[in-house]
Motif scaffolding. Sequence first.
Motif, short mmCIF file in Angstrom:
data_model
loop_
_atom_site.label_atom_id
_atom_site.label_comp_id
_atom_site.label_asym_id
_atom_site.label_seq_id
_atom_site.Cartn_x
_atom_site.Cartn_y
_atom_site.Cartn_z
N GLN A 456 0.80 -1.22 0.00
CA GLN A 456 0.00 0.00 0.00
C GLN A 456 0.84 1.28 0.00
O GLN A 456 0.29 2.37 -0.19
CB GLN A 456 -0.96 0.01 1.20
N GLU A 463 -3.26 -3.85 -1.79
CA GLU A 463 -3.31 -4.50 -0.48
C GLU A 463 -2.78 -5.93 -0.48
O GLU A 463 -2.52 -6.49 0.60
CB GLU A 463 -4.74 -4.48 0.05
N LYS A 477 -7.95 -7.84 5.99
CA LYS A 477 -8.98 -7.03 6.65
C LYS A 477 -8.41 -6.25 7.83
O LYS A 477 -9.02 -5.29 8.31
CB LYS A 477 -10.12 -7.93 7.12
N THR A 481 -5.78 1.77 6.41
CA THR A 481 -6.12 2.10 5.02
C THR A 481 -4.88 2.51 4.24
O THR A 481 -3.87 2.96 4.82
CB THR A 481 -7.15 3.24 4.96
N GLU A 483 -4.64 5.09 2.40
CA GLU A 483 -4.47 6.53 2.59
C GLU A 483 -3.70 6.84 3.87
O GLU A 483 -2.81 7.70 3.89
CB GLU A 483 -5.83 7.23 2.61
N ASP A 484 -4.02 6.11 4.95
CA ASP A 484 -3.30 6.32 6.21
C ASP A 484 -1.84 5.89 6.09
O ASP A 484 -0.94 6.57 6.59
CB ASP A 484 -3.97 5.53 7.34
N GLN A 485 -1.62 4.78 5.43
CA GLN A 485 -0.25 4.28 5.27
C GLN A 485 0.59 5.26 4.48
O GLN A 485 1.76 5.53 4.82
CB GLN A 485 -0.30 2.92 4.58
#
Length: 719
Positions: A456, A463, A477, A481, A483-485
């Motif tokens: 990611q 993923e 799961k 996210t 975006e956070d990573q």
Amino acid sequence: MKKFLRGRLQGYGRAYRLNLKDTGWGMKLVVLVITGFFCGALASEYFGTKLIFFVGGVILGDMLFAGAACLFSRIGGRIWYRNIESFLYGIAGFLIFVCCCVYGSVGNEHMVSTFFAALIYFLLLLSGRFIWAWLVKRRHTLFSGIHFAVGCIVWCAFLAFLFGQGFSDRYISDYLKKNIYVTQAGEVAGFADYCAKGAYTPVCLTYGPDGGTDMTTRTVDLSPYVAKEKKWHRIYRSFFTKHTRKDAPIAGKIWFPKEAENCPVVFMAHGNHSITAESYRGYDYLGEYLASHGYVFVSVDENILNERSGENDARAVLLLENIGEILEKNGDESQPVYSKIDEDNIALMGHSRGGEMIADAYLFNEYDAYPSNGMFTFDYHYRIRALIAVAPSVSQYLPAGHETELSDVDYLVLQGANDQDISVFLGNEQYENVSFSKDGSYIASSLYIAGANHGQFNTEWGEYDIGRPFSLWLNVKNFITAEDQQEILKIASLVFLDKSLKEKDTYADFLTDYAKYAEYLPETLYVQQYETSDALFITDYEEDSDLETAPCGSVSAEHFTMWTEEELADSESAMGKRENHAVRLKWKDTKAAYYEIALDEPMAMGEGGICFDAMDLREKAENEPMDFSVVLTDIHGNRAVSTLCDSTILYPAFPVKLSKIQYITGKNEYKRQLQTVHITEKQFTEENGFDRSQIRSVRFAFDRIENGAVNMDNIAFVK
């Protein structure tokens, strides 16, 4: 009742017996569906989803499998008997099924994965037989109806298991729910604006030798550094690129600030991935962000070296050739990047194999000859001042058989605890191989991120860290996210580059105290380790195996159940050795244990205090965090005391599950990382007359909790 049950069991045996003579088309169909799916999915991944879309790959894989199966079944039928087809289909399906499961069960023991794969395969065959008997054979009895229902449930459950994202992982939330493991950080003035999008307008352009780009470049011969492909491999590669190792393209993508000139530059190198993916495009988010903050960002296309092995030295040469080409364009008034780059401020950044390779590139930049064959010479000598490694591999290339040792360069490494490609923190090895002289100010810093995976960080990878069909067994799961990573990487990179290339120290303590900035980071767990060039080491445990000696003095310990110096491991897995040693201390039912280093000569502690790396070896979040006292004694016997919890929250091991089967077995892979503890001079409570310039001993007193185990390393005073 006995007669009834006996009749039912006999009927069951006649209807559903699974011997070679009566397997029938039901079993064949089930096996063909399973093997066809796995073979087709594997073929689609191998031949590439760009030119042969997924369905086309499945069809091609099925054709190859069916042809081979028919050939072997005909040969076998001549030798054995008529129903050998079913036997061969079953064996082929079983082997493919087990191999996919074992390879995709990252972090799990192979024996456990094999057992569960065999069990699942048997249940699927049996359930398929039940379904076939009901639908085709029309055996509509009470028991066959029950069998049919059970078979449908088994198949639905398996498909949901296989194609679902997996299971939610609770260890992050469990740790965060315990307030004792939550960093209580306040606001940091100006940091929110600092790490937002910058003031400059990002401009993007491309470069390459094949036309259709904004800048035309050349090719480079990499044949001295990468092995010649076999003929079938060359044919395969020719479907996707017209270039070879002898004419590797110097190509990529550049982001730069429209309004600024003479900017520091970052060269980014991706890692190994499918040759059909344009991996260098996966860092656009980072290029746009850094360009808005006044950096030139060059994402280098090294796809010509993907799907190879033993090629990391060639990756380093290709990166250096890209640097030379771009710097040449920087001095050409006719080029769009003219005067945009400050050639004295260069940073290298790499992901995966690229993260390892940038260390090799840094070495090659200093050398005049190729370490593996001095007949090939180098002449680079660019002003490379900083390295950022993202989830790096290690030891893909060993220069002249040696580990890659780095000196006097700023180094940052990041890795996710849920990385399913590089499942242990291999970047620790390179981090430990960075050293500093006393000339200049340097830092090596690492950040370990719970819930982050491998792919990611690159928007083209996503993923799943391994390809289909193996990825169907991965658990995804429990990730933070994408975006956070990516946000974590953006912020860490900006702070590090500003400190290293722009010498802006306003928020440089992010690299040593991320907890101060926790409010601005995505919510997860972080483990930070660092070393600065102003550290005055007491011991790093690399000198010998004598427990009672240290480079600066003698050692004593009391009331432990375990006292040793050991080679650290990232996890229980065999590949987790770090080639780094630390002391291990374990105590039980006592608060009297202590470990003390008596110094041969008094040492001075500056305002920076003392720092050391520590690792809580417990395997779950306890009701009280790891804590112990640090006691300094001067030459007059006066003491200064502080505690671990006064400065740092030390996390226990992260109980990570990387594959779906680990949720069935309940097996965790415990991720253990050293965490740097920094106790400043102001955090010590000093007795009257304590002389911090004449410290005679350092004692770690385990007087806060009765049971525990820790590793400690790199004990040093800080100026």
